[in-house]
Design a protein around this motif. Structure first.
Motif, PDB file in Angstrom:
ATOM      1  N   VAL A  23     -12.055 -10.496  37.767  1.00 56.55           N
ATOM      2  CA  VAL A  23     -10.926 -10.749  37.279  1.00 56.55           C
ATOM      3  C   VAL A  23     -11.154 -11.487  36.078  1.00 56.55           C
ATOM      4  O   VAL A  23     -11.833 -12.482  35.980  1.00 56.55           O
ATOM      5  CB  VAL A  23      -9.756 -11.425  38.312  1.00 56.55           C
ATOM      6  N   PRO A  24     -10.253 -10.909  34.979  1.00 49.84           N
ATOM      7  CA  PRO A  24     -10.535 -11.641  33.787  1.00 49.84           C
ATOM      8  C   PRO A  24      -9.639 -13.023  33.668  1.00 49.84           C
ATOM      9  O   PRO A  24      -8.959 -13.325  34.310  1.00 49.84           O
ATOM     10  CB  PRO A  24      -9.878 -10.634  32.753  1.00 49.84           C
ATOM     11  N   GLU A  26      -7.606 -16.236  32.444  1.00 50.94           N
ATOM     12  CA  GLU A  26      -6.191 -16.229  31.953  1.00 50.94           C
ATOM     13  C   GLU A  26      -5.152 -15.252  32.274  1.00 50.94           C
ATOM     14  O   GLU A  26      -4.298 -14.724  31.825  1.00 50.94           O
ATOM     15  CB  GLU A  26      -6.473 -16.464  30.559  1.00 50.94           C
ATOM     16  N   ALA A  27      -5.688 -14.378  33.685  1.00 52.11           N
ATOM     17  CA  ALA A  27      -4.651 -13.193  33.829  1.00 52.11           C
ATOM     18  C   ALA A  27      -3.486 -13.828  34.421  1.00 52.11           C
ATOM     19  O   ALA A  27      -3.355 -14.963  34.892  1.00 52.11           O
ATOM     20  CB  ALA A  27      -5.675 -12.688  34.917  1.00 52.11           C
ATOM     21  N   GLU A  28      -2.388 -13.045  34.187  1.00 50.34           N
ATOM     22  CA  GLU A  28      -0.866 -13.564  34.425  1.00 50.34           C
ATOM     23  C   GLU A  28      -0.826 -13.685  35.704  1.00 50.34           C
ATOM     24  O   GLU A  28      -1.647 -12.907  36.876  1.00 50.34           O
ATOM     25  CB  GLU A  28      -0.203 -12.696  33.758  1.00 50.34           C
ATOM     26  N   SER A  31      -1.145 -11.070  38.958  1.00 49.57           N
ATOM     27  CA  SER A  31      -1.835  -9.893  38.438  1.00 49.57           C
ATOM     28  C   SER A  31      -2.968  -9.339  39.530  1.00 49.57           C
ATOM     29  O   SER A  31      -3.443 -10.264  40.558  1.00 49.57           O
ATOM     30  CB  SER A  31      -2.891 -10.547  37.376  1.00 49.57           C
ATOM     31  N   GLN A  77      -3.005 -19.200  36.528  1.00 54.14           N
ATOM     32  CA  GLN A  77      -3.792 -18.663  35.534  1.00 54.14           C
ATOM     33  C   GLN A  77      -5.217 -19.720  35.352  1.00 54.14           C
ATOM     34  O   GLN A  77      -5.202 -20.768  35.877  1.00 54.14           O
ATOM     35  CB  GLN A  77      -3.023 -18.734  34.150  1.00 54.14           C
TER      36      GLN A  77
END
Length: 769
Positions: A23-24, A26-28, A31, A77
């Motif tokens: 998962v990237p 700072e994903a909201e 997510s 996050q």
């Protein structure tokens, strides 16, 4: 994301592969990361039914599992640089725990870096002093720009603005970081241009790329023929992480063939990392590198330090110092509780999960290898779920009545020398189940009540205890229904359901009910309730509520009276007063006393026997008619009494008793009242009737005897016959069983076939043994 392969993992210790996702950073929040149910081969209903939950590796939960859909989503996050720094890959490890049956799955989410940081030069202006004698292709090391991102998003290359003297070369270190070197393209001429200025730009590989710039000022120096030369281009130094501040790390040394000021060398740490400047310091004169602060192997394992040696003419050279930090066992294991059930039913079966916890040690090698155990003997055990994940489970039966709570101490120990350990205590309270029936303090309760006790009187209290707690220990009392056909003793007393107090429902008569028994049941408030029984015995105590009853003489005996011969000696039995009392014990103990007599000194009464006897011999002076009143009294409190009255006639013989009484009355000229005349008349009439019946009976008996005698004259001569008890049927009242009278008396009647007088002679009483 990477497709995850799961194998079932039970508490028995089966191993499983680790599922990996990405998962990237700072994903909201919310997510989507992955669908756990799909990867496990379960439906959302199965996932919810088995109470699936996430157990994070750390104390903070960044991910969240939807039990209904099986979706793994972002809860908070995550900043990759804050969580992992420059470490790559950046992994968030967790476990998926399923209950009923217990299963655990290891998984990890990789935080992929996004280009959220631009390269930054710590100094916005870089000053280089280059002698004009520098040859083309000479390289000059520049300060590195700092970029917290990793991978392609980190710093990739440098560029400089257009100028006629220099171009920039981008190099790569062993740890992957980029550095810049300024390459001289053509010889410098201080007389032509004393200073060259241009900008340098550091660019990362993000999309879009980010960059940072700084100004480079090149100051052209006058000729200095020789540059300093280090004895070694690379210094490799090991140092233990527990070294104290100011510990000597290494001594670097450089020499310069020039003399004077141009041969004087000054040492400095070249700016290539802010962390290096914070950790190490160098003596500019001796080249000694020392620690500015303690090292931490768990934070940084290797340091690369660029040391610059500069002579008095401004010429400089560089060497590299690699500092290898050696691990020591300076970190104790950490026990991190990820899930805890603080209350547990005492009926919980073995292998019930109580807590989940991880054990971590920041050291490496044997220093970071941990083992886990429980302190003391308790019904709990530890099950290994993964390399550093454990479950605290029950290992035996629990009993709240013996131990209501446990302080379970989990102790973790590493493999260092000396070994370090840490412990954590968990408080586990047991919840009660209804597994104990009430217990009566006594198996049999005996209570006493007085007869005629009013309704509502308390007789005592039943008491039963229950080892359970709460509603399971609330005891209620009730009287068991008696079997059909038995007396309804439950209608006599009641038992309070809450307190167990026994009270009367109605007054009882001891003469009708002397005792009775009930079965009392004690039930607790559990579901289902448990119960036990006890026997309640009620003993009715007698009260003096009955007056003695005179059986003999009858109440009308005063008319008939008793006959006493004039020759009666002292102690002659005149009559016997027979009385009974319906009470019991002391209340039925009777005593007799002479209450009234015509001549008190002539008669006496036995205190306990009730026998009326002559106190002295009868004389001719005594009145032929005596009247006696005997008082019968019990020993109750207060005592009750009755009176027996009868008349006594003094006669010479029994054949003409009535005539003697008449003559004695005339000769003595005793005045008689109307009542006494009437009594005499009744007595004469009675005696006449009795005498007539007696004479007829004697004549009939004598006739029968004569007839039989003639028939049996050849068998035996005439003899006297005595009739004892067995010859006559007894029609008298038997009071021997009352317990209040002396032994019964019998009287012998002797008749002779040759007697010429028709009379009964009461010679003596015969006592029965």
């Amino acid at each position: 994301r990477v497709v995850a392969l799961f194998l079932l993992l039970y508490v028995s210790g089966m191993r499983a592969e680790i599922a990996r996702y990405s998962v990237p950073e700072e994903a909201e929040r919310g997510s989507f990361v992955a669908n756990i149910a799909k990867d496990l081969g379960l439906t959302g209903e199965e996932l919810s039914a088995r109470q699936a939950r996430l157990v994070p590796d750390g104390e903070k939960e960044y991910l969240q599992l939807n039990q209904h859909t099986g979706d793994l989503v972002v809860r908070e996050q995550m900043d990759r640089e804050e969580l992992c720094g420059q470490s790559e890959p950046c992994l968030m490890r967790f476990e998926v725990l399923l209950e009923s049956p217990l299963q655990s799955f290891r998984a990890e989410v990789r935080l992929t870096d996004i280009n959220d940081h631009a390269p930054v030069f710590l100094n916005k202006e870089i000053v280089l002093r280059i002698p004009e004698s520098a040859m083309p292709e000479t390289r000059f090391l520049l300060e590195s720009a700092q970029d917290p991102d990793v991978g392609n998003n980190s710093l990739q290359h440098y560029s400089i603005s257009s100028n006629e003297y220099f171009h920039v070369y981008t190099g790569r270190r062993n740890d992957g970081r980029r550095y810049a070197e300024l390459v001289l393209d053509r010889a410098l001429d201080r007389e032509h241009q004393a200073e060259v200025a241009f900008s340098i730009t550091a660019v990362d590989g993000g999309t879009p790329p980010r960059s940072g710039t700084a100004l480079i000022r090149v100051v052209v120096l006058d000729i200095n023929d020789n540059v300093p030369v280090f004895t070694r281009s690379l210094y490799k130094v090991p140092i233990r992480e527990n070294s104290s501040q100011d510990t000597l790390v290494v001594v670097v040394s450089a020499s310069d063939l020039d003399s004077g000021t141009n041969g004087e060398i000054a040492y400095s740490i070249f700016q290539n990392s802010e962390k290096n400047l914070q950790t190490f310091k160098i003596n500019p004169e001796t080249g000694q590198i020392r620690l500015k602060k303690p090292l931490d192997y768990e934070e940084t394992k290797t340091y690369e330090i660029d040391v610059q040696a500069t002579d008095g003419g401004g010429l400089s050279t560089h060497c590299k110092v690699e500092v290898q930090v050696e691990d020591v066992n300076d970190n104790a294991p950490e026990v991190i509780i990820t899930s805890l059930t603080s209350t547990l039913s005492e009926a919980a079966p073995p292998n019930t999960v109580v807590a989940l916890f991880n054990v971590r040690d920041r050291d490496s090698g044997d220093n970071g290898r941990t083992t886990c155990e429980l302190a003391g003997e308790q019904p709990f055990g530890i099950s290994l779920l993964a390399s550093d994940a454990y479950a605290l489970v029950t290992s035996g039966a629990l009993d709240r009545e013996q131990v209501s709570e446990y302080n379970v101490t989990v102790r973790a120990r590493d493999g260092g020398s000396p070994a370090l350990s840490a412990s954590k205590t968990l408080l586990v309270r047991l919840l009660d189940v209804n597994d104990n029936a009430p217990t009566f303090v006594q198996e049999i309760y005996t209570m006493a009540m007085s007869e005629n006790e009013p309704a509502g009187t308390s007789l005592g209290r039943l008491r039963a205890t229950d080892a359970d707690a709460g509603e399971n220990a609330r005891v209620r009392y009730a009287i068991e229904a008696p079997p059909p056909g038995t007396p309804a003793a439950a209608s006599f007393v009641s038992v309070d359901a809450e307190s167990g107090t026994v009270r009367t429902l109605c007054p009882l008569d001891y003469e009708k009910v002397r005792d009775f028994e009930l079965v009392v049941c004690a039930s607790d408030g559990g579901s289902p309730p448990l119960s036990t029984q006890a026997l309640l015995r009620i003993v009715v105590q007698d009260e003096n509520d009955n007056t003695p009853v005179v059986l003999h003489p009858p109440s009308d005996s005063s008319v008939a009276g008793e006959l006493v011969p004039r020759w009666a000696p002292s102690g002659y039995l005149v009559a016997k007063v027979v009385a009974v009392d319906a009470d019991a014990g002391q209340n039925a103990w009777l005593s007799y006393e002479l209450a009234k007599a015509t001549e008190p000194g002539l008669f006496r009464v036995g205190l306990h026997s009730g026998e009326v006897r002559t106190a002295r011999a009868v004389t001719e002076r005594d009145a032929p008619r005596q009247r006696l009143a005997v008082l019968v009294r019990d020993r109750g409190q207060p005592p009750r009494s009755a009176t027996a009255s009868f008349a006594v006639a003094l006669v010479h013989d029994f054949s003409n008793a009535f005539l003697q009484l008449d003559n004695d009355s005339g000769s003595r000229q005793h005045p008689q009242g109307a009542e006494e005349d009437l009594l005499t008349t009744y007595l004469i009439a009675s005696l006449g009737c009795v005498s007539s019946l007696f004479v007829l009976s004697v004549i009939a008996l004598a006739t029968a005897k004569l007839c039989k005698a003639r028939l049996r004259a050849h068998l035996s001569p005439p003899s006297a016959n005595c009739y004892a008890d067995g010859d006559f049927a007894s029609d008298t009242v038997d009071v021997g069983g009352m317990g209040t009278l002396s032994p019964a008396y019998r009287y012998e009647v002797c008749l002779t076939t040759g007697s010429g007088r028709s009379e009964f002679q009461f010679l003596r009483p015969v006592l029965l043994s």
